[in-house]
Design a protein around this motif. Structure first.
Motif, PDB file in Angstrom:
ATOM      1  N   ALA A  23      51.233  65.174  35.312  1.00 55.41           N
ATOM      2  CA  ALA A  23      51.245  65.617  33.904  1.00 55.41           C
ATOM      3  C   ALA A  23      50.363  67.312  33.990  1.00 55.41           C
ATOM      4  O   ALA A  23      49.061  67.505  33.868  1.00 55.41           O
ATOM      5  N   ILE A  24      50.505  68.123  33.998  1.00 58.80           N
ATOM      6  CA  ILE A  24      49.568  69.268  33.817  1.00 58.80           C
ATOM      7  C   ILE A  24      49.805  70.597  32.376  1.00 58.80           C
ATOM      8  O   ILE A  24      51.195  70.242  31.828  1.00 58.80           O
ATOM      9  N   VAL A  53      63.715  71.222  40.657  1.00 60.85           N
ATOM     10  CA  VAL A  53      63.254  71.768  39.854  1.00 60.85           C
ATOM     11  C   VAL A  53      64.233  72.285  38.429  1.00 60.85           C
ATOM     12  O   VAL A  53      65.329  72.357  38.422  1.00 60.85           O
ATOM     13  N   ILE A  54      63.905  71.360  37.418  1.00 63.45           N
ATOM     14  CA  ILE A  54      64.961  71.146  36.253  1.00 63.45           C
ATOM     15  C   ILE A  54      63.453  71.992  35.468  1.00 63.45           C
ATOM     16  O   ILE A  54      62.659  72.122  34.268  1.00 63.45           O
ATOM     17  N   PRO A  55      64.249  73.438  35.384  1.00 62.68           N
ATOM     18  CA  PRO A  55      63.587  74.304  33.861  1.00 62.68           C
ATOM     19  C   PRO A  55      64.427  74.877  32.789  1.00 62.68           C
ATOM     20  O   PRO A  55      63.970  75.806  32.179  1.00 62.68           O
ATOM     21  N   SER A  56      64.784  73.404  32.302  1.00 66.10           N
ATOM     22  CA  SER A  56      65.922  72.940  31.110  1.00 66.10           C
ATOM     23  C   SER A  56      64.683  73.502  29.837  1.00 66.10           C
ATOM     24  O   SER A  56      65.151  73.789  28.529  1.00 66.10           O
ATOM     25  N   ALA A  57      63.168  73.301  29.683  1.00 68.40           N
ATOM     26  CA  ALA A  57      62.996  73.689  28.341  1.00 68.40           C
ATOM     27  C   ALA A  57      62.787  75.213  28.216  1.00 68.40           C
ATOM     28  O   ALA A  57      62.266  75.663  27.162  1.00 68.40           O
ATOM     29  N   MET A 108      59.460  69.383  36.138  1.00 69.03           N
ATOM     30  CA  MET A 108      60.001  70.320  34.907  1.00 69.03           C
ATOM     31  C   MET A 108      59.422  71.200  35.166  1.00 69.03           C
ATOM     32  O   MET A 108      57.737  71.259  34.365  1.00 69.03           O
ATOM     33  N   SER A 109      60.064  72.300  33.957  1.00 71.78           N
ATOM     34  CA  SER A 109      59.288  73.552  33.640  1.00 71.78           C
ATOM     35  C   SER A 109      58.481  73.504  32.202  1.00 71.78           C
ATOM     36  O   SER A 109      58.876  72.896  31.828  1.00 71.78           O
ATOM     37  N   GLY A 110      57.318  74.449  31.888  1.00 69.77           N
ATOM     38  CA  GLY A 110      57.021  74.746  30.606  1.00 69.77           C
ATOM     39  C   GLY A 110      58.506  75.379  29.780  1.00 69.77           C
ATOM     40  O   GLY A 110      59.130  75.587  30.256  1.00 69.77           O
ATOM     41  N   GLY A 111      58.067  75.187  28.392  1.00 68.93           N
ATOM     42  CA  GLY A 111      58.629  75.685  27.375  1.00 68.93           C
ATOM     43  C   GLY A 111      59.242  75.473  26.124  1.00 68.93           C
ATOM     44  O   GLY A 111      57.618  75.509  25.204  1.00 68.93           O
ATOM     45  N   ASP A 112      59.814  75.359  25.510  1.00 66.48           N
ATOM     46  CA  ASP A 112      61.049  74.123  24.278  1.00 66.48           C
ATOM     47  C   ASP A 112      60.281  72.617  24.324  1.00 66.48           C
ATOM     48  O   ASP A 112      61.967  72.054  24.593  1.00 66.48           O
ATOM     49  N   GLN A 113      59.303  71.902  24.134  1.00 70.05           N
ATOM     50  CA  GLN A 113      59.108  70.365  24.400  1.00 70.05           C
ATOM     51  C   GLN A 113      60.605  69.526  23.887  1.00 70.05           C
ATOM     52  O   GLN A 113      61.725  68.370  24.072  1.00 70.05           O
ATOM     53  N   LEU A 114      61.319  70.319  22.503  1.00 69.64           N
ATOM     54  CA  LEU A 114      62.417  69.517  22.048  1.00 69.64           C
ATOM     55  C   LEU A 114      63.471  70.128  22.460  1.00 69.64           C
ATOM     56  O   LEU A 114      64.166  69.271  22.177  1.00 69.64           O
ATOM     57  N   ALA A 141      56.571  65.883  38.195  1.00 73.28           N
ATOM     58  CA  ALA A 141      55.864  66.225  38.056  1.00 73.28           C
ATOM     59  C   ALA A 141      56.013  67.415  36.560  1.00 73.28           C
ATOM     60  O   ALA A 141      57.267  68.345  36.600  1.00 73.28           O
ATOM     61  N   GLY A 142      55.260  68.022  35.222  1.00 73.02           N
ATOM     62  CA  GLY A 142      55.872  68.535  34.141  1.00 73.02           C
ATOM     63  C   GLY A 142      54.245  69.650  34.048  1.00 73.02           C
ATOM     64  O   GLY A 142      53.223  68.998  34.032  1.00 73.02           O
ATOM     65  N   THR A 143      54.954  70.972  33.223  1.00 69.24           N
ATOM     66  CA  THR A 143      53.698  71.333  33.429  1.00 69.24           C
ATOM     67  C   THR A 143      53.965  72.304  31.460  1.00 69.24           C
ATOM     68  O   THR A 143      55.426  71.299  30.733  1.00 69.24           O
ATOM     69  N   SER A 144      52.764  72.232  30.789  1.00 64.68           N
ATOM     70  CA  SER A 144      53.489  72.444  29.440  1.00 64.68           C
ATOM     71  C   SER A 144      53.678  71.215  28.276  1.00 64.68           C
ATOM     72  O   SER A 144      53.855  69.907  28.461  1.00 64.68           O
ATOM     73  N   ALA A 145      55.303  72.093  27.981  1.00 59.17           N
ATOM     74  CA  ALA A 145      56.781  71.278  27.570  1.00 59.17           C
ATOM     75  C   ALA A 145      57.343  70.122  28.908  1.00 59.17           C
ATOM     76  O   ALA A 145      57.440  69.196  28.463  1.00 59.17           O
TER      77      ALA A 145
END
Length: 288
Positions: A23-24, A53-57, A108-114, A141-145
């Motif tokens: 968790a980053i 890579v899951i950039p969906s956030a 999982m990239s950052g962005g909007d967790q919702l 691994a997941g960063t931010s959101a």
């Protein structure tokens, strides 16, 4: 008087993991040393790693996917798959699920967790992701959101510069990768201690994990959380809380919380999720 013993009996803080979860806190170094991202690739198999890579956030998932594709290839991964989930039907795609099945690391990239939770919750993709992580097939691994969604409940939004209170934080359903934690990110950088305490006051059976930028809380299969990076990881542990006025005050009134335990951990420090003890283990991680 708040009674917590029965809550912890129902909800032990013990992740069902067979490989690491990272968790980053966001804003991880992507240019120079890339310590955290390099550690992720190494944990995922090094030169044999296949990273998904899951950039969906992100609001720009295509660009975000390409960014991390290039970074992980430069670090030395064998291959990188971009698992682009733009709507919930994509999370049922046999092609995307097949791509994910070959990945030894998932990011999982950052962005909007919702947005991320809405796209993935209760989908075949999330079920497969949990299975791969819990059974030791893929490091996550997941960063931010991407870090905020790790728990069963997550912080969706919230304020700062106020004392802890019921209105300070909005909660939502997370992805339940590590069900018994609540993760907050960009932590000291955005003064988020009060909102994490507010979240824990609403969910006293959870453990709060606040992660600074360019910092990682590395969850090991043995129940150890190791800290890596430039900042700190803040543990908010309500196990010894014996009183809170959470249910008695107005939503904007300051909260009273007695015997709340807080730990501030920096690089190479550890926290044991089973014993709830802190430990310094300088030989376990490279120096900065």
């Amino acid at each position: 008087m708040l009674q917590l013993e029965s809550l912890f009996a129902r909800n032990p803080v013990s992740p069902a993991l067979k490989c690491a979860v990272m968790a980053i806190g966001g804003a991880e170094d992507k240019v120079r040393g890339r310590q955290i991202l390099t550690a992720f690739v190494q944990r995922s198999g090094g030169s044999d790693a296949v990273i998904g890579v899951i950039p969906s956030a992100s609001r720009e998932p295509d660009a975000m996917g390409r960014l991390y594709h290039d970074i992980f290839m430069e670090i030395g991964a064998k291959d990188v798959e971009i698992l682009l989930v733009a709507d919930r039907s994509d999370a049922e795609s046999a092609e995307i699920l097949a791509k994910m099945a070959r990945c030894s690391g998932l990011f999982m990239s950052g962005g909007d967790q919702l947005r991320l939770s809405a796209l993935l919750d209760e989908t075949p993709l999330l079920e497969q992701l949990r299975t791969q992580v819990w059974q030791g097939q893929s490091v996550l691994a997941g960063t931010s959101a991407g870090a905020a969604v790790m728990g069963h409940v997550m912080i969706a939004s919230g304020g700062s510069n106020e004392p802890p209170n019921r209105s300070l934080v909005d909660m939502a359903t997370g992805l339940g990768i590590i069900p018994d934690v609540i993760v907050d990110q960009h932590f000291h950088n955005r003064n988020r201690l009060a909102r994490l305490i507010s979240a824990i006051s609403a969910h006293p059976d959870k453990l709060g994990i606040g992660i600074d930028e360019d910092t990682c809380a590395l969850f090991e299969p043995d129940g150890t959380v190791r800290v890596m990076g430039k900042g700190a990881v803040t543990i908010v542990d309500p196990r010894d809380v014996n009183y809170t006025n959470f249910s008695q005050v107005e939503v904007t009134s300051p909260l009273s919380i007695y015997n709340l335990r807080v730990h501030i951990l920096s690089h190479a420090d550890c926290y044991n999720l089973n014993t709830h003890q802190v430990q310094h283990q300088s030989s376990s991680l490279p120096s900065l």
